[in-house]
Design a protein around this motif. Structure first.
Motif, short mmCIF file in Angstrom:
data_model
loop_
_atom_site.label_atom_id
_atom_site.label_comp_id
_atom_site.label_asym_id
_atom_site.label_seq_id
_atom_site.Cartn_x
_atom_site.Cartn_y
_atom_site.Cartn_z
N VAL A 246 -48.13 47.54 51.60
CA VAL A 246 -48.96 48.69 51.50
C VAL A 246 -47.95 49.66 50.69
O VAL A 246 -48.37 50.48 49.80
CB VAL A 246 -49.43 49.40 52.89
CG1 VAL A 246 -50.02 50.68 52.62
CG2 VAL A 246 -50.50 48.40 53.38
N ASP B 104 -55.28 56.81 52.97
CA ASP B 104 -56.60 55.66 52.84
C ASP B 104 -55.91 54.58 52.90
O ASP B 104 -56.35 53.60 53.60
CB ASP B 104 -57.42 56.15 51.63
CG ASP B 104 -56.48 56.15 50.41
OD1 ASP B 104 -55.28 56.26 50.50
OD2 ASP B 104 -56.94 55.66 49.28
N LYS C 142 -52.84 53.37 53.83
CA LYS C 142 -52.05 53.39 55.32
C LYS C 142 -53.11 52.79 56.39
O LYS C 142 -52.55 52.13 57.21
CB LYS C 142 -51.19 54.57 55.39
CG LYS C 142 -50.09 54.51 54.52
CD LYS C 142 -49.56 55.75 54.92
CE LYS C 142 -48.26 56.07 53.83
NZ LYS C 142 -47.69 57.52 53.96
N GLN C 143 -54.06 53.47 56.55
CA GLN C 143 -55.00 53.33 57.37
C GLN C 143 -55.92 52.00 57.13
O GLN C 143 -56.50 51.47 58.14
CB GLN C 143 -56.00 54.49 57.73
CG GLN C 143 -55.38 55.81 57.91
CD GLN C 143 -56.36 56.76 57.98
OE1 GLN C 143 -57.37 56.86 57.44
NE2 GLN C 143 -55.49 58.11 58.23
N ALA C 144 -55.73 51.43 55.93
CA ALA C 144 -56.54 50.22 55.75
C ALA C 144 -56.14 49.02 56.52
O ALA C 144 -56.87 47.97 56.64
CB ALA C 144 -56.60 49.85 54.35
N GLY C 145 -54.72 49.20 56.86
CA GLY C 145 -54.06 48.11 57.65
C GLY C 145 -53.41 47.08 56.56
O GLY C 145 -53.36 47.39 55.40
N GLY C 146 -53.03 46.01 57.21
CA GLY C 146 -52.33 45.01 56.19
C GLY C 146 -50.85 45.41 56.57
O GLY C 146 -50.19 46.14 57.31
N ASP C 147 -49.89 44.45 55.76
CA ASP C 147 -48.44 44.44 55.86
C ASP C 147 -48.04 45.67 55.31
O ASP C 147 -48.25 45.95 54.17
CB ASP C 147 -48.05 43.23 55.02
CG ASP C 147 -46.54 43.28 55.01
OD1 ASP C 147 -45.88 43.63 55.69
OD2 ASP C 147 -45.87 42.48 53.89
N PRO C 148 -47.39 46.26 56.16
CA PRO C 148 -46.63 47.87 55.77
C PRO C 148 -45.81 47.59 54.73
O PRO C 148 -45.88 48.83 53.63
CB PRO C 148 -46.03 47.99 56.82
CG PRO C 148 -46.34 47.41 58.09
CD PRO C 148 -46.81 46.06 57.65
#
Length: 170
Positions: free
Chosen positions: A42, A31, A33-39
């Protein structure tokens, strides 16, 4: 200790299991990881939530038993159990995504039901309302909803109330 049919096995968690436990927790957070954003952010968030979960379990269930789930000697999951004189609570169960859909969770749960029934204990757990797959499995195994809030349902199973545990194989 709860015993499982071969090739499954439970054992106490050791210090050298931490890398697996980190990877297991990470695998449950699709959930985020799929939200996006800076890895990097995350990943830090996932590690922070893992620490908060562990802290919360220690506070809410100070006597809980932490067990590593193995198949043919290879770690594939973790369960956390807490018990008192009348009941056992499945605090958490996590199985690697690559091992899901093979009946492992169902085997663990039905074995836990048999174990609880032999001791005339209730089996309790909490499930997120968003986790439809697990919720359906619990209902199919005879669990009943005892209460709910906006996020979770509390469930209970007892051999005297719900009947014997369904027999399953891994």
């Amino acid at each position: 200790m709860l015993t499982l049919p071969a090739p499954l096995h439970l054992r106490s968690i050791r210090d050298d299991d931490q890398a697996f436990l980190d990877a297991l927790y990470d695998s449950t957070r699709a959930d985020l990881k799929q939200a996006g954003g800076d890895p990097v952010f995350v990943e830090q968030l996932i590690k922070m939530q893992q620490k908060m979960q562990a802290h919360g379990y220690r506070i809410m269930f100070p006597d809980a038993q932490y067990l590593l789930l193995e198949s043919d000697g290879k770690p594939i999951g973790r369960i956390v159990l807490d018990r008192d004189a009348r009941s056992v609570r499945l605090v958490d169960i996590a199985i690697l995504p690559t091992e899901q859909g093979r009946g492992v969770g169902r085997t663990v749960l039905s074995s836990l039901q048999c174990w609880a029934a032999e001791r005339q204990m209730e089996l309790r757990l909490s499930v997120s309302k968003d986790n439809g797959k697990s919720r359906r499995q619990y209902l199919a195994l005879g669990f009943e909803v005892t209460s709910s809030d906006s996020v979770h349902e509390q469930m209970r199973w007892s051999a005297t109330v719900n009947g014997p545990a369904p027999l399953t194989r891994a």
